[in-house]
Design a protein around this motif. Structure first.
Motif, PDB file in Angstrom:
ATOM      1  N   LYS A 291       0.767  -5.243   0.594  1.00 44.38           N
ATOM      2  CA  LYS A 291      -0.592  -4.885   0.182  1.00 44.38           C
ATOM      3  C   LYS A 291      -1.569  -6.005   0.527  1.00 44.38           C
ATOM      4  O   LYS A 291      -2.693  -5.741   1.003  1.00 44.38           O
ATOM      5  N   GLU A 313       4.021   6.831  -2.310  1.00 51.56           N
ATOM      6  CA  GLU A 313       3.258   6.593  -3.544  1.00 51.56           C
ATOM      7  C   GLU A 313       2.438   5.303  -3.475  1.00 51.56           C
ATOM      8  O   GLU A 313       1.238   5.289  -3.769  1.00 51.56           O
ATOM      9  N   ARG A 314       3.066   4.213  -3.078  1.00 44.88           N
ATOM     10  CA  ARG A 314       2.352   2.940  -3.005  1.00 44.88           C
ATOM     11  C   ARG A 314       1.281   2.949  -1.915  1.00 44.88           C
ATOM     12  O   ARG A 314       0.218   2.352  -2.063  1.00 44.88           O
ATOM     13  N   ASN A 316      -0.451   5.524  -0.973  1.00 48.47           N
ATOM     14  CA  ASN A 316      -1.586   6.296  -1.513  1.00 48.47           C
ATOM     15  C   ASN A 316      -2.436   5.439  -2.444  1.00 48.47           C
ATOM     16  O   ASN A 316      -3.670   5.545  -2.446  1.00 48.47           O
ATOM     17  N   ALA A 317      -1.782   4.594  -3.238  1.00 52.87           N
ATOM     18  CA  ALA A 317      -2.526   3.715  -4.146  1.00 52.87           C
ATOM     19  C   ALA A 317      -3.393   2.731  -3.362  1.00 52.87           C
ATOM     20  O   ALA A 317      -4.536   2.445  -3.739  1.00 52.87           O
ATOM     21  N   ARG A 319      -4.567   3.292  -0.336  1.00 48.15           N
ATOM     22  CA  ARG A 319      -5.650   4.106   0.244  1.00 48.15           C
ATOM     23  C   ARG A 319      -6.798   4.269  -0.749  1.00 48.15           C
ATOM     24  O   ARG A 319      -7.974   4.166  -0.389  1.00 48.15           O
ATOM     25  N   GLN A 320      -6.441   4.529  -2.010  1.00 48.98           N
ATOM     26  CA  GLN A 320      -7.464   4.709  -3.041  1.00 48.98           C
ATOM     27  C   GLN A 320      -8.293   3.445  -3.232  1.00 48.98           C
ATOM     28  O   GLN A 320      -9.499   3.495  -3.460  1.00 48.98           O
ATOM     29  N   GLU A 321      -7.629   2.310  -3.121  1.00 47.92           N
ATOM     30  CA  GLU A 321      -8.314   1.032  -3.328  1.00 47.92           C
ATOM     31  C   GLU A 321      -9.171   0.643  -2.125  1.00 47.92           C
ATOM     32  O   GLU A 321     -10.217   0.011  -2.277  1.00 47.92           O
ATOM     33  N   GLN A 323     -11.080   2.346   0.316  1.00 49.46           N
ATOM     34  CA  GLN A 323     -11.763   3.531   0.826  1.00 49.46           C
ATOM     35  C   GLN A 323     -12.365   3.245   2.201  1.00 49.46           C
ATOM     36  O   GLN A 323     -12.897   2.175   2.455  1.00 49.46           O
TER      37      GLN A 323
END
Length: 544
Positions: A291, A313-314, A316-317, A319-321, A323
């Motif tokens: 990350k 899952e990780r 996607n997290a 990606r959310q952070e 943008q």
């Protein structure tokens, strides 16, 4: 475990002398292997199985015979050793805090990776270490730059012997090779070392912030684990406080780089000029290190990359952070396909086996025109990329030990802050040592309180029986309060003289002498029987 124990005579003999626990004997310059880092005139000593300075070879016949006995598979138990002719020397040793480890200053990555311990296994390792005869408490700090084991040992030299042999057995690294690269620190030096680690002073990247999070993880993982007890947990909690205070008061981490950011900087240095914008970037691993790599890539202008991870899952997290960044997820099953489509590849997974072999990389197609060679930046420990890839004309390979080139450029501006940080560490070190020293008197304080309480309760019972059954509840409470008040006031003086918390002028030697005097006067538990009880407890645990 007994079968794995080597001969005690193979240990450097200075570990068996009666020197102060904080003193490490040194070899002659020709055979010594000292770390380049030295803070407060202290050096880490790399222990080799080579001849030592003759001054360190002088040991008693009793000690030599005992070491020989230790190597026998059917020798006496620790309790029998305690009661042997050498018991006096044995029981005079106070429990010692010891750190035994390897780090980026003492050993190359090919050795460190063999001893690396995944975080999920830390509780199990604590249990295994505390099952050793002379280890009371333990903790593990294993990162890409270090693998360090912290223990509270009943006997300093026996504790070192047991832990070193355990490390050799678990890693497959021969004892002689392990001693060549390991360092040993005792008591105050071990404490200071951990404080420096938490403050970022012992890192490849001076002032890096990630190591403090890793020290915090040791405490989080150790919560509720038998063996991560009062002294070792207290040591790590204090180290966290030191790390926070250093970063707050010196800003040593401002503008500093981490291993992850240094990896990105190294990639930029090795790529042809202006090719970074068009390079196809692949990151293997979306954990903490991965990350951070992704964040630093984005900070350098990379807005599209492929992230290969076990699960989505990780990813996607992340990606959310982040943008607006094009992050493409691919599973590990497509490892070679993704590598074939990449020009710059970062590997930072927890895989214990390589993701890429020389044969794999040799079969990959050429990279984009203008880039030249496919670039592998491997910051995993154990390594994710086989070192043989460096022999190929089509690839460049760099690992965590190659980051010094980047780090050197960022180091000078933080050296002054490091000096300030050492002042803070010195203050905190004295506080911790006072707290730790005060623990020596805790058993005596508890036993003396219990002794006085037994007398109080017995005398109160006699008093009430003489007064008959006509006494009221209120009168009983008044008598009870009176007895407690008398005891409290009588205990106040002795208790004050049994504490060494830095709030007065009493020295540790004075406090310990008060403790011994109290033990003699009231026939409390002696030093011998206290140690005997500790070993009995360990023997009983081993039988379960």
């Amino acid at each position: 475990m007994a079968a794995a124990l080597g001969s005690a005579s193979s240990l450097p003999r200075f570990l068996g002398t009666d020197a102060s626990p904080s003193v490490v004997s040194r070899r002659s310059p020709a055979s010594a292997s000292l770390c380049s880092r030295s803070l407060h005139s202290r050096s880490l000593v790399s222990v080799r199985a080579t001849p030592f300075n003759p001054r360190c070879e002088v040991v008693s016949d009793n000690f030599v015979r005992k070491n020989e006995a230790d190597s026998l598979p059917s020798g006496p138990s620790p309790l029998e050793l305690l009661k042997s002719s050498a018991a006096d020397r044995y029981t005079k040793e106070r429990s010692s805090i010891i750190v035994i480890g390897l780090n980026i200053h003492t050993s190359p990555v090919e050795i460190r990776e063999k001893l690396a311990i995944p975080e999920a296994q830390w509780p199990q390792v604590i249990g295994e270490l505390c099952a050793l005869n002379h280890i009371q408490e333990a903790a593990v700090l294993s990162t890409c730059n270090r693998m360090e084991i912290y223990v509270l040992a009943l006997s300093q030299h026996r504790g070192v012997k047991e832990v070193t042999e355990w490390m050799s057995k678990q890693s497959g690294v021969p004892l002689a090779e392990l001693r060549e690269h390991q360092f040993l620190l005792y008591n105050k030096d071990a404490t200071q070392h951990l404080f420096e680690v938490a403050a970022g002073l012992d890192s490849l990247v001076l002032g890096e912030a990630q190591i403090l999070a890793q020290v915090k993880q040791v405490v989080k993982t150790g919560q509720g684990v038998a063996g991560f007890d009062r002294q070792i947990s207290g040591l790590f909690k204090q180290a966290i406080s030191v790390g926070k205070r250093v970063r707050t008061e010196t800003n040593i981490s401002s503008g500093s780089v981490s291993v992850s950011s240094a990896a990105v900087e190294l990639a930029l240095m090795k790529l042809p000029e202006s090719s970074f914008a068009t390079s196809r970037v692949v990151v293997f691993g979306a954990g903490k290190m991965g990350k951070l790599v992704i964040k630093h890539l984005v900070a350098k202008g990379c807005n599209r990359m492929v992230v290969v991870n076990r699960t989505e899952e990780r990813v996607n997290a992340i990606r959310q952070e982040l943008q607006g960044v094009d992050i493409v997820y691919r599973p590990l099953s497509e490892t070679l396909t993704c590598a074939a489509e990449g020009d710059v590849i970062f590997t930072c997974t927890a895989s214990e086996s390589p993701l890429f072999s020389k044969e794999n990389v040799q079969m990959l197609p050429s990279v984009e025109q203008g880039i030249g060679q496919r670039l592998f930046i491997d910051i995993s420990v154990p390594r994710n990329v086989e070192p043989g890839i460096s022999d190929l004309d089509s690839a460049q390979l760099y690992n965590v030990d190659d980051l010094e080139e980047v780090v050197a450029a960022n180091k000078e501006d933080r050296l002054q802050k490091a000096t300030e940080a050492r002042g803070i560490i010195f203050e905190e070190l004295n506080k911790f040592e006072s707290w730790k020293d005060s623990l020596e008197t805790v058993p005596t304080i508890k036993k003396f309180r219990a002794y006085v309480e037994r007398i109080r309760a017995s005398e109160m019972e006699k008093c009430l029986s003489k007064m008959g059954g006509d006494i009221s509840k209120k009168q009983k409470e008044a008598i009870y309060d009176l007895s407690m008040s008398i005891v409290k006031k009588l205990l106040h003086g002795p208790m004050q003289h049994l504490r060494c918390d830095g709030n007065d002028d009493r020295s540790l030697s004075e406090v310990l002498e008060n403790m011994r005097a109290l033990n003699r006067m009231f026939d409390l538990e002696t030093e011998m029987s206290m140690l005997e009880e500790k070993i009995k407890v360990k023997m009983e645990r081993a039988k379960k």
